[in-house]
Design an enzyme around this catalytic site. Structure first.
Site, PDB file in Angstrom:
ATOM      1  N   GLY A 163       0.138  -7.521  -9.168  1.00 60.94           N
ATOM      2  CA  GLY A 163       1.394  -6.957  -9.274  1.00 60.94           C
ATOM      3  C   GLY A 163       2.136  -7.744  -8.129  1.00 60.94           C
ATOM      4  O   GLY A 163       3.266  -8.407  -8.238  1.00 60.94           O
ATOM      5  N   HIS A 164       1.279  -7.727  -6.796  1.00 60.33           N
ATOM      6  CA  HIS A 164       2.043  -8.563  -5.742  1.00 60.33           C
ATOM      7  C   HIS A 164       1.950 -10.078  -6.304  1.00 60.33           C
ATOM      8  O   HIS A 164       2.989 -11.015  -6.057  1.00 60.33           O
ATOM      9  CB  HIS A 164       1.190  -8.544  -4.627  1.00 60.33           C
ATOM     10  CG  HIS A 164       1.134  -7.287  -3.943  1.00 60.33           C
ATOM     11  ND1 HIS A 164      -0.249  -6.514  -4.022  1.00 60.33           N
ATOM     12  CD2 HIS A 164       2.027  -6.423  -3.196  1.00 60.33           C
ATOM     13  CE1 HIS A 164       0.139  -5.354  -3.398  1.00 60.33           C
ATOM     14  NE2 HIS A 164       1.386  -5.186  -2.827  1.00 60.33           N
ATOM     15  N   SER A 222      -1.792  -1.084  -8.154  1.00 67.16           N
ATOM     16  CA  SER A 222      -1.557  -0.452  -6.884  1.00 67.16           C
ATOM     17  C   SER A 222      -2.782  -0.861  -5.853  1.00 67.16           C
ATOM     18  O   SER A 222      -3.803  -0.642  -6.377  1.00 67.16           O
ATOM     19  CB  SER A 222      -1.493   1.108  -6.835  1.00 67.16           C
ATOM     20  OG  SER A 222      -1.474   1.773  -5.647  1.00 67.16           O
ATOM     21  N   ARG A 246      -3.832   1.325  -3.765  1.00 63.90           N
ATOM     22  CA  ARG A 246      -4.488   2.480  -3.651  1.00 63.90           C
ATOM     23  C   ARG A 246      -5.626   2.625  -4.587  1.00 63.90           C
ATOM     24  O   ARG A 246      -6.499   3.285  -4.501  1.00 63.90           O
ATOM     25  CB  ARG A 246      -3.429   3.720  -3.516  1.00 63.90           C
ATOM     26  CG  ARG A 246      -2.777   3.761  -2.462  1.00 63.90           C
ATOM     27  CD  ARG A 246      -1.663   4.848  -2.726  1.00 63.90           C
ATOM     28  NE  ARG A 246      -0.779   4.624  -1.564  1.00 63.90           N
ATOM     29  CZ  ARG A 246      -0.639   5.265  -0.622  1.00 63.90           C
ATOM     30  NH1 ARG A 246      -1.671   5.981   0.078  1.00 63.90           N
ATOM     31  NH2 ARG A 246       0.256   5.165   0.302  1.00 63.90           N
TER      32      ARG A 246
END
Ligand code: PAF
Length: 289
Positions: free
Chosen positions: A36-37, A192, A194
């Site tokens: 995602g990043h 994520s 997390r």
């Protein structure tokens, strides 16, 4: 790729770029980077002459001290990934470097920062505005990239930038905020940092969140907002190990709850779910129209 630890060095580096008429993209992160990043950085690399990625676990946005302690920190692996996708600079400062003294500024943009995450994590968005405004002032980027997984965060940052524009801050006038689509695993789970904290059995049930949200979009075509909200909540709570903290269906710009589908031009569902025994807090969102 160069790793920068001090604010002074960061400022002199970007001001040299600007003198050369180079455009600068900024990707603020808290590290523990994933695809995602990477998608944000890749977009910035395409759209700007230089890309600064900040890797900083910002203490002021954690209202829960334990959450801050367990937040994953993987700077070496992050730098390897960033180098491979063409980032120009990594800004990885210490807490004292960013906050030489306590940041006492307070930011308030209701309802964007008071509802949902704002209600359940008091002070969280104030901390986000503190660090993001500092990064904007250090780098003065042309573009800054944020993932739509944190849908509410983008709305708050847009409100903050609009506020600084009204105050005629030069950095705010030049800046474009670039929201980027959520990247998902093949089974639908939103990427994520997390997710690395999930035990295998928790990871196995987590995709039920996006499944329920997706099904609720089809359901919404013939049901009211209240019925659709309840449908998604029931579907997720029916899974052993998942518990919805909140689900709201909101005006995508103001984040105020809607009760009728045609009350806003764009309508978004935003959810937070507790997963497993620890529990891990997972957020996601979906567009209805
Ligand atoms: O989205 C995040 O990772 C953080 O909230 C941000 C924008 C990097 C500020 O610390």
């Amino acid at each position: 790729m160069e790793i920068i630890n001090s604010v002074e060095k960061l400022k002199s580096t970007v001001s040299a770029l600007r003198k050369d008429n180079k455009t600068v993209g900024l990707v603020p992160t808290m590290g523990a980077l994933h695809q995602g990043h990477a998608s944000l950085v890749e977009r910035s690399v395409k759209e700007n002459d230089a890309t600064v990625v900040s890797v900083f676990v910002n203490p002021t946005q954690f209202n829960d001290k334990k959450d801050l302690e367990v937040y994953p920190r993987t700077l070496e692996a992050d730098c390897r990934l960033l180098e491979s996708i063409g980032a120009t600079y990594v800004f990885a400062p210490s807490v004292d470097e960013v906050y030489p003294e306590p940041d006492t500024r307070s930011f308030s943009y209701p309802p964007t920062d008071t509802v949902m995450e704002g209600a359940f994590r008091p002070g969280h968005f104030n901390g986000v505005c503190q660090i993001v405004s500092k990064l904007f002032m250090f780098v003065e980027p042309d573009r800054a990239y944020f993932g739509e997984k944190d849908f509410q965060q983008i709305a708050v940052i847009n409100a903050m930038v609009a506020d600084y524009r009204q105050q005629k801050a030069a950095w705010a006038e030049r800046l474009t905020i670039c929201p980027c689509p959520i990247v998902r695993e093949a089974d639908g789970l939103a990427l994520s940092s997390r997710n690395t904290l999930l035990a295998p059995e928790e990871r196995a049930i987590a995709p039920a969140i996006f499944r329920a949200l997706s099904e609720s979009v089809a359901y919404s075509k013939s049901h009211t907002v209240a019925e659709t909200k309840q449908y998604a909540i029931n579907a997720i709570n029916a899974v052993d190990g998942l518990e919805v903290q909140y689900y709201d269906i909101v005006n995508a710009s103001t984040l105020a709850s809607v009760s009728l589908w045609d009350e806003a031009e764009h309508v978004q569902g935003c959810i937070t779910v507790f997963c497993g025994a620890k529990p891990i807090r997972l957020i996601d969102n979906i567009n209805y129209k």
